[in-house]
Scaffold this active site. Sequence first.
Site, PDB file in Angstrom:
ATOM      1  N   ASP A  52       9.275   2.781   0.093  1.00 51.56           N
ATOM      2  CA  ASP A  52       8.220   3.446   0.840  1.00 51.56           C
ATOM      3  C   ASP A  52       8.406   3.083   2.313  1.00 51.56           C
ATOM      4  O   ASP A  52       8.031   2.007   2.758  1.00 51.56           O
ATOM      5  CB  ASP A  52       6.846   3.013   0.321  1.00 51.56           C
ATOM      6  CG  ASP A  52       5.702   3.745   1.039  1.00 51.56           C
ATOM      7  OD1 ASP A  52       5.969   4.398   2.069  1.00 51.56           O
ATOM      8  OD2 ASP A  52       4.554   3.648   0.569  1.00 51.56           O
ATOM      9  N   LYS A  67       4.058   8.973   9.177  1.00 48.26           N
ATOM     10  CA  LYS A  67       3.818   8.326  10.468  1.00 48.26           C
ATOM     11  C   LYS A  67       4.838   8.761  11.538  1.00 48.26           C
ATOM     12  O   LYS A  67       4.688   9.844  12.071  1.00 48.26           O
ATOM     13  CB  LYS A  67       3.690   6.821  10.262  1.00 48.26           C
ATOM     14  CG  LYS A  67       2.456   6.549   9.370  1.00 48.26           C
ATOM     15  CD  LYS A  67       2.078   5.122   9.104  1.00 48.26           C
ATOM     16  CE  LYS A  67       0.778   5.113   8.290  1.00 48.26           C
ATOM     17  NZ  LYS A  67       0.741   4.261   7.153  1.00 48.26           N
ATOM     18  N   TYR A  75       0.857  -1.185   0.000  1.00 49.90           N
ATOM     19  CA  TYR A  75       0.000   0.000   0.000  1.00 49.90           C
ATOM     20  C   TYR A  75       0.892   1.233   0.000  1.00 49.90           C
ATOM     21  O   TYR A  75       1.859   1.303   0.758  1.00 49.90           O
ATOM     22  CB  TYR A  75      -0.891   0.005   1.248  1.00 49.90           C
ATOM     23  CG  TYR A  75      -1.773   1.228   1.367  1.00 49.90           C
ATOM     24  CD1 TYR A  75      -2.798   1.464   0.458  1.00 49.90           C
ATOM     25  CD2 TYR A  75      -1.583   2.151   2.397  1.00 49.90           C
ATOM     26  CE1 TYR A  75      -3.614   2.588   0.571  1.00 49.90           C
ATOM     27  CE2 TYR A  75      -2.397   3.280   2.518  1.00 49.90           C
ATOM     28  CZ  TYR A  75      -3.408   3.490   1.600  1.00 49.90           C
ATOM     29  OH  TYR A  75      -4.213   4.602   1.715  1.00 49.90           O
TER      30      TYR A  75
HETATM   31  C1  LIG Z   1       0.184   4.750   5.762  1.00 47.90           C
HETATM   32  C2  LIG Z   1       0.973   4.507   4.526  1.00 47.90           C
HETATM   33  C3  LIG Z   1       0.951   5.387   3.429  1.00 47.90           C
HETATM   34  C4  LIG Z   1      -0.009   6.542   3.349  1.00 47.90           C
HETATM   35  O1  LIG Z   1       0.195   7.467   4.360  1.00 47.90           O
HETATM   36  P1  LIG Z   1      -1.024   8.458   4.759  1.00 47.90           P
HETATM   37  O2  LIG Z   1      -0.382   9.408   5.729  1.00 47.90           O
HETATM   38  O3  LIG Z   1      -2.080   7.595   5.348  1.00 47.90           O
HETATM   39  O4  LIG Z   1      -1.457   9.127   3.508  1.00 47.90           O
HETATM   40  C5  LIG Z   1       1.818   5.161   2.401  1.00 47.90           C
HETATM   41  N1  LIG Z   1       2.664   4.120   2.417  1.00 47.90           N
HETATM   42  C6  LIG Z   1       2.704   3.244   3.427  1.00 47.90           C
HETATM   43  C7  LIG Z   1       3.694   2.135   3.406  1.00 47.90           C
HETATM   44  C8  LIG Z   1       1.847   3.400   4.515  1.00 47.90           C
HETATM   45  O5  LIG Z   1       1.849   2.502   5.506  1.00 47.90           O
END
Ligand SMILES: *Cc1c(COP(=O)(O)O)cnc(C)c1O
Length: 440
Positions: free
Chosen positions: A250, A278, A155
């Site tokens: 990511d 995060k 994701y």
């Molecule tokens: C949470 C997440 C995102 C998206 O971040 P948001 O702040 O929710 O837009 C993208 N990549 C990964 C791996 C994530 O866990």
Amino acid sequence: MSHTPQRLPDAERSPHSAELYARARRVIPGGVSSPVRAFRAVGGTPLFMTRGAGAEIFDADGRRYLDMVGSWGPLILGHAHPAVISAVSEALANGTTFGTPCAQEVQLAERLVAAYPAAEQVRFVSSGTEAVMSAVRVARAFTGRDLLVKFAGCYHGHADHLLVAAGSGLATFGRPSSAGVPEPFTACTRVLPLDDEAAAAALFEREGTRVAAVIIEPLPANHGLLPQRRDFLAALRRLTRVHGALLIFDEVITGFRLARGGAAQWLDIAPDLATFGKVIGGGMPVGAFGGARAIMARLAPDGDTYQAGTLSGNPVAMTAGLATLEVLERTAGWERLESSGAELERLLQPVLARSPFPLHLVRQGSLFWLACHEAGAPRTAATLSAAESARFAALFHAMLERGVYLPPSAYETCFLSLAHSSSDLTRFATALRESLAAVG
Ligand SMILES: *Cc1c(COP(=O)(O)O)cnc(C)c1O
């Protein structure tokens, strides 16, 4: 599952949450601001939280829970950590945003660059989604190519061209997995299976000269936790280099969680670009992306690639991130998180061994997943059967009754924080033992 535990109707059990949810559903689609919060995968009424302290959260009906979600990753120090709250309060008193540069963004950027050698420069945004969107744009600008390769089960936020479903075992053309995403938007996205060097090599053989970037969660944590073989990630590093494509890690979950230098340090593999979110926001809306100076130079105002944000780098959000990273560094946070994780693993082993149905613990550092797959924990995106999903739902509610808040989906990873003490871990293991006995 032989039976589901006895449960009172939610309106009786949690009248305040039930009332808020009824009001929410009238004015907010599905009653929530992000879909997984709606408890659809586990059933029942979502709990509305009013307060967090350390490893616990408190709902609108006054119940307390040991929180294994941590707001899905940001709260690595736990809820309302005094150092974060006092730093943010001090920053707040000076105003929330100026729409100008500020010292705090320079400090956070310096910390990020010092911790993550592959990022010589970084730019701040306000979410992980934006970080990924921007990293992909600059990758395409830098390479002058269009194709983006992603992996099934990873994701990367909800940008249109990344909302693409998994293919089967082979490389597939991207098909949108959400309504509202035109097929041409995902025509430049390719989806590969995780854990499969041959599929990646075949795709590069066919279309390597058109690939701008390969994006991957170096430790996929959004379809359960799917640790990849280092050899697989090293193969992606090699393939991208040989074919002139960029590798994007990511690290929105793993950055500053798995190690100070994220998964890149953990694996000793350097990407060309990395995205963060995060943890680096310390509970405020922050994202960032970074990479080699030559790539980042393509961004406006120096370069031709546009990217901007009204609240990007605002002093309050930057301060929350700074305070969080400062505590992590000062208190050997990453070592402590690893030993917490290891301790939890020791406590859970005998519990899982006696589970009435197959339940597997997958853990890396402070991330862990209880996998309900009968066939064992998968290493690629594997769908749960209806029976396996139902077991998780029953387990979720049994844990809730025992005061433990698991993520409300069998595909979601649990997050340990520095606020989880040894006695919290024991409390978790005990609740799990009792819950398994109750739902078995
Ligand atoms: C949470 C997440 C995102 C998206 O971040 P948001 O702040 O929710 O837009 C993208 N990549 C990964 C791996 C994530 O866990």
